[in-house]
Scaffold this motif. Structure first.
Motif, PDB file in Angstrom:
ATOM      1  N   MET A 129     -38.522   7.410   7.436  1.00 55.08           N
ATOM      2  CA  MET A 129     -38.245   6.422   8.476  1.00 55.08           C
ATOM      3  C   MET A 129     -36.753   6.141   8.594  1.00 55.08           C
ATOM      4  N   ARG A 130     -36.079   6.150   7.444  1.00 57.97           N
ATOM      5  CA  ARG A 130     -34.627   5.919   7.465  1.00 57.97           C
ATOM      6  C   ARG A 130     -33.917   7.046   8.207  1.00 57.97           C
ATOM      7  N   VAL A 131     -34.273   8.296   7.898  1.00 54.83           N
ATOM      8  CA  VAL A 131     -33.635   9.444   8.539  1.00 54.83           C
ATOM      9  C   VAL A 131     -34.007   9.505  10.025  1.00 54.83           C
ATOM     10  N   LYS A 136     -32.054   9.147  15.423  1.00 56.82           N
ATOM     11  CA  LYS A 136     -32.702   8.817  16.705  1.00 56.82           C
ATOM     12  C   LYS A 136     -33.860   9.755  17.041  1.00 56.82           C
ATOM     13  N   GLY A 137     -34.635  10.129  16.034  1.00 58.46           N
ATOM     14  CA  GLY A 137     -35.825  10.932  16.263  1.00 58.46           C
ATOM     15  C   GLY A 137     -35.614  12.421  16.430  1.00 58.46           C
ATOM     16  N   ASP A 138     -34.399  12.918  16.172  1.00 59.01           N
ATOM     17  CA  ASP A 138     -34.118  14.352  16.315  1.00 59.01           C
ATOM     18  C   ASP A 138     -34.768  15.113  15.150  1.00 59.01           C
ATOM     19  N   MET A 139     -35.810  15.876  15.443  1.00 63.89           N
ATOM     20  CA  MET A 139     -36.542  16.556  14.382  1.00 63.89           C
ATOM     21  C   MET A 139     -35.731  17.630  13.672  1.00 63.89           C
ATOM     22  N   ASP A 140     -34.791  18.259  14.356  1.00 65.13           N
ATOM     23  CA  ASP A 140     -33.925  19.230  13.687  1.00 65.13           C
ATOM     24  C   ASP A 140     -33.184  18.548  12.537  1.00 65.13           C
ATOM     25  N   MET A 141     -32.619  17.389  12.822  1.00 66.95           N
ATOM     26  CA  MET A 141     -31.854  16.656  11.817  1.00 66.95           C
ATOM     27  C   MET A 141     -32.759  16.047  10.757  1.00 66.95           C
ATOM     28  N   ILE A 142     -33.930  15.612  11.163  1.00 62.55           N
ATOM     29  CA  ILE A 142     -34.873  15.039  10.202  1.00 62.55           C
ATOM     30  C   ILE A 142     -35.289  16.090   9.179  1.00 62.55           C
ATOM     31  N   MET A 143     -35.633  17.291   9.652  1.00 62.59           N
ATOM     32  CA  MET A 143     -36.070  18.354   8.752  1.00 62.59           C
ATOM     33  C   MET A 143     -34.944  18.827   7.843  1.00 62.59           C
ATOM     34  N   GLU A 144     -33.708  18.727   8.310  1.00 63.87           N
ATOM     35  CA  GLU A 144     -32.565  19.141   7.499  1.00 63.87           C
ATOM     36  C   GLU A 144     -32.188  18.099   6.455  1.00 63.87           C
ATOM     37  N   ASN A 145     -32.499  16.841   6.728  1.00 63.17           N
ATOM     38  CA  ASN A 145     -31.996  15.766   5.873  1.00 63.17           C
ATOM     39  C   ASN A 145     -33.033  15.085   4.998  1.00 63.17           C
ATOM     40  N   VAL A 146     -34.279  15.522   5.072  1.00 61.16           N
ATOM     41  CA  VAL A 146     -35.314  14.957   4.218  1.00 61.16           C
ATOM     42  C   VAL A 146     -35.524  15.874   3.019  1.00 61.16           C
ATOM     43  N   LEU A 147     -35.589  15.312   1.843  1.00 56.76           N
ATOM     44  CA  LEU A 147     -35.758  16.096   0.631  1.00 56.76           C
ATOM     45  C   LEU A 147     -37.063  16.894   0.652  1.00 56.76           C
ATOM     46  N   CYS A 148     -36.979  18.113   0.156  1.00 50.34           N
ATOM     47  CA  CYS A 148     -38.150  18.970  -0.084  1.00 50.34           C
ATOM     48  C   CYS A 148     -38.913  19.350   1.178  1.00 50.34           C
ATOM     49  N   LEU A 171     -39.194   2.536  16.399  1.00 51.22           N
ATOM     50  CA  LEU A 171     -39.048   2.659  17.843  1.00 51.22           C
ATOM     51  C   LEU A 171     -39.405   4.087  18.264  1.00 51.22           C
ATOM     52  N   ALA A 172     -39.906   4.244  19.452  1.00 52.49           N
ATOM     53  CA  ALA A 172     -40.273   5.568  19.952  1.00 52.49           C
ATOM     54  C   ALA A 172     -39.066   6.206  20.630  1.00 52.49           C
ATOM     55  N   HIS A 173     -38.324   7.026  19.888  1.00 51.75           N
ATOM     56  CA  HIS A 173     -37.177   7.718  20.465  1.00 51.75           C
ATOM     57  C   HIS A 173     -37.657   8.943  21.249  1.00 51.75           C
ATOM     58  N   LYS A 174     -37.078   9.150  22.414  1.00 57.65           N
ATOM     59  CA  LYS A 174     -37.499  10.257  23.277  1.00 57.65           C
ATOM     60  C   LYS A 174     -37.280  11.614  22.618  1.00 57.65           C
ATOM     61  N   ALA A 175     -36.244  11.718  21.792  1.00 57.08           N
ATOM     62  CA  ALA A 175     -35.972  12.996  21.125  1.00 57.08           C
ATOM     63  C   ALA A 175     -37.167  13.423  20.280  1.00 57.08           C
TER      64      ALA A 175
END
Length: 229
Positions: A129-131, A136-148, A171-175
């Motif tokens: 949730m923090r990432v 802002k909901g960007d899954m590329d960045m989420i997958m890169e920055n979440v451990l494991c 919040l529901a980010h459009k990304a």
């Protein structure tokens, strides 16, 4: 540039506790664990695509050096300043070596054990949730920055975040909610390519699941070198 300014530039916060993801009343063990978690995430050998990885790793070492020292931590807590002249913040210090002295026997099995306990935990949910909010909901960045996180984890990660959105925790980010099929496909192709390269190099070097983390890092380094030749 001082340590607090470095943190602001690289981690978007000048709060040393926020950098390692703990509160200011964290115990020594919690501070150490926070350092361990973030160091795995930004270690240059594990984040070859991040041009700032080395700077982040070095700055992270300095943050831990301050917060693990009772006197320096007390000064920071009381005055919000860091003693830049401290020997522990020596600019020429080898922070990779420092990390190795802190975690000298980390093996691939240690990482796998950590991964097993981390996934589906409240700790992972909090990190997700923090990432999500940070990017802002960007899954590329989420997958890169979440451990494991691997490609196989994406459906599970999406479900966790969607549940938090549905319950109004996030919040529901459009990304995130309106991500295009093209972007999803591109992310999958990239992940599949990286995994295939790593598996090929692992076979060439004769490595298996019992090999140390150091050996596995060498595989990643060779993959990266091939990618630049």
């Amino acid at each position: 540039m001082g340590l607090l300014d470095q943190c602001e530039e690289l981690f978007k916060t000048s709060n040393l506790y926020d950098v390692i993801g703990v509160t200011n009343d964290a115990s020594e063990a919690e501070v150490r664990r926070g350092y361990y978690k973030v160091s795995l995430q930004v270690h240059p050998d594990r984040s070859p695509g991040d041009g700032q990885a080395t700077a982040k790793f070095q700055t992270l070492g300095k943050v831990y050096a301050v917060l693990s020292d009772k006197d320096q931590r007390a000064i920071y807590d009381e005055q919000g300043i860091v003693d830049e002249e401290s020997d522990s913040l020596d600019q020429d210090r080898n922070w990779e070596e420092y990390w190795r002295t802190m975690f000298p026997k980390i093996t691939l099995q240690d990482i796998l054990n950590f991964e097993k306990s981390y996934k589906d935990s409240e700790e992972e949910k909090h990190d997700l949730m923090r990432v999500y909010e940070e990017h802002k909901g960007d899954m590329d960045m989420i997958m890169e920055n979440v451990l494991c996180a691997t490609q196989e984890d994406e459906p599970r990660i999406r479900a966790v975040l969607q549940c938090a959105i549905d319950s109004k925790v996030l919040l529901a980010h459009k990304a995130f909610t309106n991500e295009s099929a093209k972007k999803k496909s591109s992310r999958k192709r990239k992940a599949d390519k990286e995994r295939k390269e790593a598996e090929e190099m692992q076979k060439e070097m004769g490595l298996n699941s019992e090999d140390s983390l150091v050996a596995m890092i060498k595989v990643r380094q060779l993959v990266d070198q091939r990618g630049t030749t």
